[in-house]
Design a protein around this motif. Structure first.
Motif, PDB file in Angstrom:
ATOM      1  N   LEU A   4      65.187  36.478  13.546  1.00  0.00           N
ATOM      2  CA  LEU A   4      66.045  37.631  14.437  1.00  0.00           C
ATOM      3  C   LEU A   4      66.023  37.346  15.882  1.00  0.00           C
ATOM      4  O   LEU A   4      64.946  37.039  16.357  1.00  0.00           O
ATOM      5  N   PHE A   5      67.145  37.730  16.497  1.00  0.00           N
ATOM      6  CA  PHE A   5      67.015  37.340  18.187  1.00  0.00           C
ATOM      7  C   PHE A   5      67.281  38.883  18.560  1.00  0.00           C
ATOM      8  O   PHE A   5      68.128  39.651  18.056  1.00  0.00           O
ATOM      9  N   VAL A   6      66.782  39.484  19.606  1.00  0.00           N
ATOM     10  CA  VAL A   6      67.032  40.364  20.388  1.00  0.00           C
ATOM     11  C   VAL A   6      67.331  40.110  21.728  1.00  0.00           C
ATOM     12  O   VAL A   6      66.785  39.256  22.370  1.00  0.00           O
ATOM     13  N   ASN A   7      68.156  40.942  22.332  1.00  0.00           N
ATOM     14  CA  ASN A   7      68.377  41.016  23.665  1.00  0.00           C
ATOM     15  C   ASN A   7      66.920  41.260  24.702  1.00  0.00           C
ATOM     16  O   ASN A   7      66.591  42.266  24.468  1.00  0.00           O
ATOM     17  N   ILE A  40      75.079  36.335  13.778  1.00  0.00           N
ATOM     18  CA  ILE A  40      75.756  36.246  15.213  1.00  0.00           C
ATOM     19  C   ILE A  40      76.902  35.153  15.088  1.00  0.00           C
ATOM     20  O   ILE A  40      78.191  35.384  15.696  1.00  0.00           O
ATOM     21  N   GLN A  41      76.699  34.034  14.295  1.00  0.00           N
ATOM     22  CA  GLN A  41      77.833  33.143  14.382  1.00  0.00           C
ATOM     23  C   GLN A  41      78.990  33.454  13.408  1.00  0.00           C
ATOM     24  O   GLN A  41      80.140  33.500  13.843  1.00  0.00           O
ATOM     25  N   ARG A  42      78.787  34.293  12.424  1.00  0.00           N
ATOM     26  CA  ARG A  42      79.772  34.964  11.524  1.00  0.00           C
ATOM     27  C   ARG A  42      80.769  35.655  12.622  1.00  0.00           C
ATOM     28  O   ARG A  42      81.848  36.027  12.552  1.00  0.00           O
ATOM     29  N   THR A  50      83.471  28.995  15.825  1.00  0.00           N
ATOM     30  CA  THR A  50      82.244  28.717  16.527  1.00  0.00           C
ATOM     31  C   THR A  50      81.302  28.025  15.451  1.00  0.00           C
ATOM     32  O   THR A  50      81.095  28.552  14.518  1.00  0.00           O
ATOM     33  N   GLY A  51      80.944  26.957  15.837  1.00  0.00           N
ATOM     34  CA  GLY A  51      79.940  26.293  14.590  1.00  0.00           C
ATOM     35  C   GLY A  51      78.495  26.726  14.765  1.00  0.00           C
ATOM     36  O   GLY A  51      77.872  27.367  15.834  1.00  0.00           O
ATOM     37  N   TYR A  52      77.770  26.931  13.633  1.00  0.00           N
ATOM     38  CA  TYR A  52      76.485  27.449  13.538  1.00  0.00           C
ATOM     39  C   TYR A  52      75.650  26.915  14.427  1.00  0.00           C
ATOM     40  O   TYR A  52      74.739  27.280  15.131  1.00  0.00           O
ATOM     41  N   THR A  53      75.471  25.383  14.586  1.00  0.00           N
ATOM     42  CA  THR A  53      74.586  24.598  15.556  1.00  0.00           C
ATOM     43  C   THR A  53      75.102  24.945  16.881  1.00  0.00           C
ATOM     44  O   THR A  53      73.919  24.893  17.767  1.00  0.00           O
ATOM     45  N   THR A  54      76.274  25.125  17.308  1.00  0.00           N
ATOM     46  CA  THR A  54      76.453  25.441  18.511  1.00  0.00           C
ATOM     47  C   THR A  54      75.799  26.749  18.943  1.00  0.00           C
ATOM     48  O   THR A  54      74.905  26.807  19.886  1.00  0.00           O
ATOM     49  N   VAL A  55      75.841  27.755  18.117  1.00  0.00           N
ATOM     50  CA  VAL A  55      75.147  29.223  18.256  1.00  0.00           C
ATOM     51  C   VAL A  55      73.616  28.942  18.457  1.00  0.00           C
ATOM     52  O   VAL A  55      73.038  29.460  19.425  1.00  0.00           O
TER      53      VAL A  55
END
Length: 117
Positions: A4-7, A40-42, A50-55
């Motif tokens: 998980l990522f947070v701001n 986030i990608q979804r 938007t591709g998963y690897t890009t995100v």
């Protein structure tokens, strides 16, 4: 493994300003709270393909810049229905494998299916 990522709202003056792609990710985090790269990608994919690897790569850069933080204590299960073959087939679909690699994978799958270690 999903993290998980947070701001991370703290930015020093030496850090660069977020790019448009980074701002898009930050908007998702601001609106939804902590989220995995896949989540986030979804969300971004609903607006523009938007591709998963890009995100993933963008978020790795954002982590280095201090824009987001990873929560490595979160480890959601990976959904492949418990099938090792399904997991391997999904991985193989991303690029062409050599004959030697395929033979090695086949041997590994045979061992796993046979219960050997």
């Amino acid at each position: 493994m999903t993290k998980l990522f947070v701001n991370n709202t703290y930015m020093t003056s030496k850090q660069r300003r977020p790019t448009e792609a980074e701002l898009s990710i930050l908007r998702v985090l601001w609106e939804s709270g902590p989220a995995s790269v896949r989540d986030i990608q979804r969300i971004l994919n609903e607006i523009r393909p938007t591709g998963y690897t890009t995100v993933l790569k963008t978020m790795q850069i954002m982590t280095e810049k201090g824009l987001v933080e990873r929560d490595e204590s979160v480890r959601p299960q990976i959904a492949f229905g418990g099938s090792v073959k399904t997991l391997v087939l999904q991985a193989l679909s991303t690029r062409k494998s050599s004959a030697a690699e395929l033979e090695e994978i086949e041997k590994l799958l045979d061992r796993i299916e046979g219960g050997e270690k």
